[in-house]
Design an enzyme around this catalytic site. Sequence first.
Site, PDB file in Angstrom:
ATOM      1  CG  ASN A   1      -4.496  12.004  -9.486  1.00  0.00           C
ATOM      2  OD1 ASN A   1      -4.325  12.524 -10.587  1.00  0.00           O
ATOM      3  ND2 ASN A   1      -4.791  12.703  -8.402  1.00  0.00           N
ATOM      4  CB  THR A   2      -6.586   5.357  -9.183  1.00  0.00           C
ATOM      5  OG1 THR A   2      -5.919   5.738  -7.973  1.00  0.00           O
ATOM      6  CG2 THR A   2      -6.551   3.839  -9.317  1.00  0.00           C
TER       7      THR A   2
ATOM      8  CG  ASN B   1      -3.712  15.595  -5.919  1.00  0.00           C
ATOM      9  OD1 ASN B   1      -3.561  14.370  -5.979  1.00  0.00           O
ATOM     10  ND2 ASN B   1      -4.922  16.151  -5.806  1.00  0.00           N
TER      11      ASN B   1
ATOM     12  CB  SER C   1      -9.033   9.781  -7.185  1.00  0.00           C
ATOM     13  OG  SER C   1      -7.706  10.114  -7.538  1.00  0.00           O
TER      14      SER C   1
ATOM     15  CG  PHE D   1      -6.125   6.368  -3.994  1.00  0.00           C
ATOM     16  CD1 PHE D   1      -6.599   7.669  -3.879  1.00  0.00           C
ATOM     17  CD2 PHE D   1      -7.003   5.388  -4.451  1.00  0.00           C
ATOM     18  CE1 PHE D   1      -7.916   7.985  -4.209  1.00  0.00           C
ATOM     19  CE2 PHE D   1      -8.318   5.689  -4.770  1.00  0.00           C
ATOM     20  CZ  PHE D   1      -8.784   6.991  -4.666  1.00  0.00           C
TER      21      PHE D   1
ATOM     22  CG  ASN E   1     -11.973  13.669  -5.955  1.00  0.00           C
ATOM     23  OD1 ASN E   1     -10.963  14.327  -5.783  1.00  0.00           O
ATOM     24  ND2 ASN E   1     -12.057  12.404  -5.566  1.00  0.00           N
TER      25      ASN E   1
ATOM     26  CE  LYS F   1     -13.979  14.170  -2.538  1.00  0.00           C
ATOM     27  NZ  LYS F   1     -12.922  14.483  -1.547  1.00  0.00           N
TER      28      LYS F   1
END
Length: 362
Positions: free
Chosen positions: A175-176, A111, A173, A115, A244, A215
Amino acid sequence: MMGFLKSATRRGLFLLDPEAAHGMSITALKTGLVHSCAAKADPRLRVSLAGLEFTNPVGLAAGYDKNAEVPEALLKLGFGHVEVGTLTPKAQAGNPKPRLFRLVEDEAVINRFGFNNEGHEPAFARLSGIRRSGIIGVNIGANKDSVDRIADYVAGIRRFNSVASYFTANISSPNTPGLRDLQARESLAALLSAVIAARNEEAQKSGRKVPVFLKIAPDLTEEGMDDIAAAVLAHELDGLIVSNTTLSRDDLLDQTQAGEAGGLSGKPLFARSTAVLAKMRQKVGKELPIIGVGGVSSADTALEKIRAGADLVQLYSCMVYEGPALAGRVVSGLSKLLDREQVNSVRDLRDSRVDHWAAAKL
């Protein structure tokens, strides 16, 4: 018959775009189409952690119920706790679609959501309306365009203090852009200082001290893990969540989907995340709570996380392949494994394979 229905349902959902199928599953939970799958309560599976009492050690990881739409329905599936989010102060659309990909041969998911969520206020309103008991954690993050990311985490602590069973500060994450930079020692120390100070201030006002977990990513070097351990032990953090999604693409069968950008989760993440878990257990000592996440697909994998140093485990991506009854099956299976091991508490098996997993190469 149940196996046939699970297989038929999976085939039907897999005809849909993955994100559309995810949305349909949320709708099904809202409407009550997904029935309770909870296993029989087993007192040997109860876990006391950070001032909270968990009925069993199996939780739902953040990322499924991003906007706190169905936490009560999810608890009925047999989870001992549910973590909603990641929630950012302002609503944001996330990254362009498509951004969710199934790697069916690997039983994995990639993915790059970024967020996507409705922001603090809608989630707070929903959580404020919950009246039943159950442990619901709130995973907080920073907006992509934030000029002060630490302030975004502090805002999350202040907004959800009255409704969260615990907080998770998600700095891992992939993805940021730049978010994982907060795992560096100086940045992490500044974040934890601000977050813990905000939590303590809210506790003075409310008389209720909400635990805070951190996390972290599975893609850390030994030096990076040392930095995190040092920062965590220097602050009043209540625990770690390891881990994660990963940027690694080692040994995947589906090399076509493997080329998609984003974080990989599911069965291929199990070994890496479990090794990082064990290494972090060695670095932070026996007292700090750790929640193990990554590739939990069965009672055996859940117990292996516990043997590697986890107090609790979480799952999410493996439900894509195993269905909504997975949590109940894992909990029931853990009871059978405790029968086999002849122990009075799941806690008795924690750390029994820490050295084995910590010796693994990443």
